[in-house]
Motif scaffolding. Sequence first.
Motif, mmCIF file in Angstrom:
data_model
loop_
_atom_site.group_PDB
_atom_site.id
_atom_site.type_symbol
_atom_site.label_atom_id
_atom_site.label_comp_id
_atom_site.label_asym_id
_atom_site.label_seq_id
_atom_site.Cartn_x
_atom_site.Cartn_y
_atom_site.Cartn_z
ATOM 1 N N CYS A 61 0.861 -1.188 0.000
ATOM 2 C CA CYS A 61 0.000 0.000 0.000
ATOM 3 C C CYS A 61 0.900 1.241 0.000
ATOM 4 O O CYS A 61 1.878 1.306 0.728
ATOM 5 N N CYS A 64 0.523 2.741 3.889
ATOM 6 C CA CYS A 64 0.927 1.996 5.098
ATOM 7 C C CYS A 64 1.861 0.824 4.802
ATOM 8 O O CYS A 64 2.382 0.205 5.719
ATOM 9 N N CYS A 73 -4.731 0.511 0.472
ATOM 10 C CA CYS A 73 -5.303 -0.770 0.897
ATOM 11 C C CYS A 73 -6.679 -0.573 1.544
ATOM 12 O O CYS A 73 -7.075 0.548 1.844
ATOM 13 N N CYS A 76 -6.550 1.373 4.931
ATOM 14 C CA CYS A 76 -6.352 2.827 4.785
ATOM 15 C C CYS A 76 -7.600 3.507 4.214
ATOM 16 O O CYS A 76 -7.866 4.664 4.500
HETATM 17 ZN ZN ZN Z 1 -2.707 0.954 3.623
#
Ligand code: ZN
Length: 201
Positions: A61, A64, A73, A76
């Motif tokens: 991602c 993150c 993702c 998130c």
């Molecule tokens: Zn993420």
Amino acid sequence: MQPPSETTDPLSRLMESFQKLPGVGPKTAQRLAFYVLKQPEVFASSFAQALITAKESVKPCPICFHLSSQAPCEICQSKHRLQQQVCVVADPRDVFALERTQEYRGLYHVLGGVISPLDGIGPEQLNIKSLLERTLTLDEIILALPPTTEGDTTSLYLAKLLAPLKITVSRIAFGLPVGGDLDYADSLTITRALQGRQLVS
Ligand SMILES: [Zn+2]
């Protein structure tokens, strides 16, 4: 592109391929290869397709660094997660371990390892700069790194780095076995470790 193979014999090549997987020795590789050959045609094609699709579509991602086929993702992107809380973990496997507890409702940041000078891994090799870039929107950072010497070193490094910021920094309390991975701990142990987190700055 096919990776160069040591042999062109299809059966040997299949066994060699299995043997490249972690924890798979020659005997297991042989057993797996024979198993695949005994299955209907569709088994092999869907297995191969699953490998290719996952490899092509699952990426870190951009926010993150958890592995996902979406960017950002699912975690998130979720509006149901606490946006001001980030749990810092070493590996995407740890995200899965924490998610299994259904206890944690914040976001994550995957470092991609821990500081380990012997393995040539310093802070620059980890996703630390991107963590600092996220801190503007955060109230709390929970350090959930493995209870190893390297994990401790990394936690101390991050705690020092984050200390000047107006953010609560805590470390999960380890009822976890020392030297063990978060990934191997049961959900209850991780839940208790999360609830018992201790302030570091
Ligand atoms: Zn993420």
